[in-house]
Motif scaffolding. Structure first.
Motif, PDB file in Angstrom:
ATOM      1  N   TYR A   6       0.656  -1.029   0.121  1.00  0.00           N
ATOM      2  CA  TYR A   6      -0.103  -0.549  -0.356  1.00  0.00           C
ATOM      3  C   TYR A   6       1.215   1.073  -0.153  1.00  0.00           C
ATOM      4  N   LYS A  10       0.776   4.098  -3.137  1.00  0.00           N
ATOM      5  CA  LYS A  10      -0.166   5.264  -2.264  1.00  0.00           C
ATOM      6  C   LYS A  10      -0.376   6.388  -3.508  1.00  0.00           C
ATOM      7  N   SER A  75      -4.767   1.189   4.260  1.00  0.00           N
ATOM      8  CA  SER A  75      -4.419  -0.211   3.674  1.00  0.00           C
ATOM      9  C   SER A  75      -4.985  -1.045   3.872  1.00  0.00           C
TER      10      SER A  75
END
Length: 78
Positions: A6, A10, A75
């Motif tokens: 994640y 991102k 996440s």
């Protein structure tokens, strides 16, 4: 999605975010592990006032640790 994955993606998921360097990703991972090891974060589903107080009492740069949990919870939604 795994937390590390994640953090690496991102900036692709949220267009207004910048790409994180590997060292920054490692720091996020280390902060999360530290909070778990110290019994501060125990997989809560949200940040409440009790968790926030525990973080403020333990860490001088507590806002960074709060941000870590915010990213970790995000996440979990991917």
């Amino acid at each position: 999605m795994e937390f590390r994955e994640y953090l690496m993606q991102k900036h692709l998921i949220k267009k207004d975010k910048k790409k994180l360097k590997v060292i920054s990703i490692d720091q996020y991972i280390n902060r999360l592990e530290s909070m778990r090891r110290n019994g501060i974060y125990n997989e809560e589903k949200q940040i409440d006032s009790i968790l926030e107080l525990k973080i403020q009492d333990r860490y001088r740069d507590w806002k960074t640790y709060m941000k870590t949990i915010e990213h970790y919870l995000s996440s979990k939604n991917f």
